[in-house]
Scaffold this motif. Structure first.
Motif, PDB file in Angstrom:
ATOM      1  N   SER A   1       0.825  -1.224   0.000  1.00 27.90           N
ATOM      2  CA  SER A   1       0.000   0.000   0.000  1.00 27.90           C
ATOM      3  C   SER A   1       0.852   1.264   0.000  1.00 27.90           C
ATOM      4  CB  SER A   1      -0.919   0.043   1.223  1.00 27.90           C
ATOM      5  OG  SER A   1      -1.692  -1.095   1.246  1.00 27.90           O
ATOM      6  N   GLU A   2       1.892   1.259   0.834  1.00 28.64           N
ATOM      7  CA  GLU A   2       2.742   2.454   0.929  1.00 28.64           C
ATOM      8  C   GLU A   2       3.410   2.773  -0.407  1.00 28.64           C
ATOM      9  OE1 GLU A   2       3.582   5.153   2.783  1.00 28.64           O
ATOM     10  OE2 GLU A   2       1.637   4.433   3.531  1.00 28.64           O
ATOM     11  N   ILE A   3       3.829   1.727  -1.103  1.00 29.23           N
ATOM     12  CA  ILE A   3       4.490   1.923  -2.406  1.00 29.23           C
ATOM     13  C   ILE A   3       3.493   2.539  -3.384  1.00 29.23           C
ATOM     14  CG2 ILE A   3       5.686   0.779  -4.316  1.00 29.23           C
ATOM     15  CD1 ILE A   3       6.447  -1.418  -2.416  1.00 29.23           C
ATOM     16  N   LEU A   4       2.272   2.023  -3.359  1.00 27.90           N
ATOM     17  CA  LEU A   4       1.256   2.544  -4.283  1.00 27.90           C
ATOM     18  C   LEU A   4       0.972   4.020  -3.992  1.00 27.90           C
ATOM     19  CD1 LEU A   4      -1.232  -0.476  -4.429  1.00 27.90           C
ATOM     20  CD2 LEU A   4       0.781  -0.018  -5.817  1.00 27.90           C
ATOM     21  N   ASN A   5       0.929   4.354  -2.694  1.00 32.84           N
ATOM     22  CA  ASN A   5       0.714   5.772  -2.341  1.00 32.84           C
ATOM     23  C   ASN A   5       1.849   6.641  -2.852  1.00 32.84           C
ATOM     24  OD1 ASN A   5      -1.586   5.155  -0.994  1.00 32.84           O
ATOM     25  ND2 ASN A   5      -0.600   4.964   1.029  1.00 32.84           N
TER      26      ASN A   5
ATOM     27  N   LYS B   1      -7.081   3.828 -11.136  1.00 30.31           N
ATOM     28  CA  LYS B   1      -5.972   3.150 -10.455  1.00 30.31           C
ATOM     29  C   LYS B   1      -4.746   3.100 -11.372  1.00 30.31           C
ATOM     30  CE  LYS B   1      -7.933  -0.355  -8.112  1.00 30.31           C
ATOM     31  NZ  LYS B   1      -8.267  -1.769  -8.042  1.00 30.31           N
ATOM     32  N   LEU B   2      -3.597   3.438 -10.820  1.00 32.32           N
ATOM     33  CA  LEU B   2      -2.377   3.515 -11.643  1.00 32.32           C
ATOM     34  C   LEU B   2      -1.866   2.123 -12.008  1.00 32.32           C
ATOM     35  CD1 LEU B   2      -0.490   5.688 -12.729  1.00 32.32           C
ATOM     36  CD2 LEU B   2       0.796   5.565 -10.599  1.00 32.32           C
ATOM     37  N   VAL B   3      -1.983   1.200 -11.072  1.00 26.92           N
ATOM     38  CA  VAL B   3      -1.504  -0.175 -11.324  1.00 26.92           C
ATOM     39  C   VAL B   3      -2.473  -1.168 -10.669  1.00 26.92           C
ATOM     40  CG1 VAL B   3       0.952   0.438 -11.472  1.00 26.92           C
ATOM     41  CG2 VAL B   3      -0.010  -0.165  -9.261  1.00 26.92           C
TER      42      VAL B   3
ATOM     43  N   PHE C   1       5.247  -3.439 -10.977  1.00 26.53           N
ATOM     44  CA  PHE C   1       3.840  -3.026 -10.924  1.00 26.53           C
ATOM     45  C   PHE C   1       3.406  -2.578 -12.320  1.00 26.53           C
ATOM     46  CE2 PHE C   1       5.611  -2.252  -6.733  1.00 26.53           C
ATOM     47  CZ  PHE C   1       4.638  -2.734  -5.881  1.00 26.53           C
ATOM     48  N   ARG C   2       2.270  -3.096 -12.773  1.00 33.93           N
ATOM     49  CA  ARG C   2       1.785  -2.720 -14.092  1.00 33.93           C
ATOM     50  C   ARG C   2       0.269  -2.575 -14.045  1.00 33.93           C
ATOM     51  NH1 ARG C   2       5.546  -7.402 -16.894  1.00 33.93           N
ATOM     52  NH2 ARG C   2       4.542  -8.672 -15.308  1.00 33.93           N
TER      53      ARG C   2
END
Ligand SMILES: O=C(O)CCC(=O)C(=O)O
Ligand SMILES: [Fe+2]
Length: 347
Positions: free
Chosen positions: A187-191, A205-207, A326-327
Motif C-alpha cells: 500500500s505504501e508503495i502505491l501511495n 488506479k495507476l496499477v 507493478f503494471r
C-alpha cells in the motif's frame, strides 16, 4: 565467456576422433547457481572421486561449470559415475558431463558498455530511476512479506503474481481472471508512486498487477518489451536485496517479438551492429519507471552476470535480487506511436 580458461567441447558424434582427450578438467552442464547449486556443493559432490582443485563458471548461464581435478583418473571416475544419472549429492540433478577443452584466447572486444548511474545519464526518454525509494527497514518488511507467501518456481527464478497472473507462454495476462486487490504490504508503495514527478495525472488506479521476481546470483532476464496489449504505458520496477544492471536495446529493424537467440543466449543481438545498447545500474531500494519510448520501443534485459563492472568498479551481485514490478492491465488495444513494436498494431 570462460573464466576458468576452459570451455565446452565442440558438439560432435560420440565416437569421432575429435572427441576431447580425457583430462583432469570436466565441463558439467545442468549444474551451477542458476539451478541452486553453489561451487562448494559441486566441489563436495565431485570430491568423492578425487581431489578437486577448483570449480568455476563455464559461461554466464549460471547452469554450466568447469570442475578441475588434480588427477585425470579422478575426472574419469566422476564422469563414469555421474554423467547422465541423477546425482544424490546434488539434489538428484541429472548432470551432463564431458571432458573440457582449453578456451581460445578471448577475441579483442570493444570497450565495455558503460553503465549509467542515473536515468539522466542513461538518456532514454521515459526511463526514470529514483534511488532510495524505500528505506532499508521497508525493504526488509517487503522481503519478509513475500517470503511468507508461496513462490512459483520457473526454470531459473521464482515468481509471485498478484492482481492478475502473468502467463509466460503468451507473455500476457488473463484479464478475466482477477485474483484480487494488490496485497496490503504494498500500500505504501502505491501511495508513493502516484506522487512521482514523472507520473502523469491519472484518474483511475495507476496499477493493478504485481509480479515479484526473485533472481538468484548470476541469473538475469532475456531481452524483451513487455507486451503492449497486455499492459498500459507505465511500468514500475522496485529493486530489493541486491543490485543488477539493466541493459536497454533498440533494434531499428526490430518488432515486438523477442530478438532471435543463438544457442539460447542473446549473442545474435549483441552482434547486431544496428542495435543501440545502453545500461543503467539498479541499486537495491531503487524504483525504475519505464514509460513512453523507453517502455514501448526499447527492449530491457538483465545480463546473466555474477559481477557487473559499474564505472570501473566491480560490483558483486547479491545472493539474490527481488524485484516488484507493478503494471496496469490494459483493456482494449494499444494505440501507441511505436507501431513497429506493438502487437496491437502489427498484422
Ligand atoms: O526484475 C525487473 O526489474 C524487471 C522485470 C521485468 O522486466 C518483467 O517482469 O517484465
Ligand atoms: Fe519487463
Amino acid at each position: 565467456m570462460a573464466k576458468s580458461g576452459y570451455t565446452r567441447p565442440p558438439l560432435i558424434a560420440e565416437d569421432t576422433a575429435a572427441r576431447p582427450a580425457p583430462s583432469a578438467v570436466l565441463y558439467v552442464a545442468n549444474c551451477g547457481p542458476a539451478v541452486g547449486l553453489t561451487d562448494d556443493d559441486v566441489a563436495a559432490a565431485f570430491g568423492a572421486y578425487g581431489e578437486v582443485e577448483g570449480v568455476s563458471a563455464a559461461d554466464d548461464s549460471g547452469a554450466r561449470v568447469i570442475v578441475r581435478f588434480r588427477e585425470p583418473a579422478a575426472a574419469g571416475r566422476a564422469m563414469a559415475e555421474l554423467h547422465g544419472r541423477p546425482c544424490g549429492r546434488l539434489a538428484g540433478r541429472v548432470l551432463h558431463i564431458r571432458y573440457s577443452v582449453p578456451a581460445a584466447p578471448k577475441a579483442p572486444v570493444g570497450v565495455a558498455l558503460p553503465v549509467a548511474l542515473s536515468s539522466s545519464e542513461l538518456g532514454i526518454p521515459g526511463i526514470h530511476l529514483v534511488e532510495e525509494f524505500v528505506t532499508a527497514a521497508e525493504e526488509q518488511e517487503l522481503l519478509a512479506a513475500v517470503d511468507t507467501r508461496p513462490w512459483k518456481r520457473l526454470a531459473k527464478r521464482r515468481v509471485q503474481h498478484y492482481g492478475y497472473e502473468f502467463l509466460y507462454e503468451t507473455r500476457n495476462v488473463d484479464s478475466k481472471q482477477f485474483l484480487g486487490e494488490l496485497p496490503s504490504f504494498v500500500s505504501e508503495i502505491l501511495n508513493k508512486i502516484v506522487t512521482l514527478p514523472s507520473v502523469k495525472n491519472c484518474t483511475t488506479k495507476l496499477v493493478d498487477q504485481l509480479t515479484v521476481n526473485e533472481y538468484p546470483c548470476g541469473v538475469g532476464l532475456s531481452p524483451h518489451i513487455d507486451t503492449h496489449s497486455a499492459f498500459e504505458e507505465m511500468i514500475f520496477s522496485l529493486s530489493l536485496a541486491g543490485p543488477c544492471i539493466m541493459e536497454f536495446r533498440q533494434y531499428p529493424k526490430g518488432s515486438w517479438h523477442a530478438p532471435s537467440m543463438v544457442n539460447g543466449t542473446d549473442e545474435a543481438s549483441i552482434q547486431d551492429p544496428q542495435c543501440i545498447r545502453k545500461a543503467v545500474f539498479l541499486p537495491p531500494r531503487s524504483m525504475l519507471l519505464m514509460s513512453g519510448e523507453g517502455r514501448y520501443a526499447w527492449h530491457h534485459y538483465i545480463p546473466h552476470h555474477k559481477i557487473d563492472d559499474v564505472a570501473g568498479q566491480v560490483i558483486k551481485r547479491n545472493s539474490r535480487r527481488v524485484s516488484f514490478t507493478f503494471r496496469k492491465v490494459r483493456v482494449g488495444l494499444c494505440d501507441c506511436e511505436y507501431g513497429q513494436f506493438c502487437d496491437s498494431q502489427s498484422k
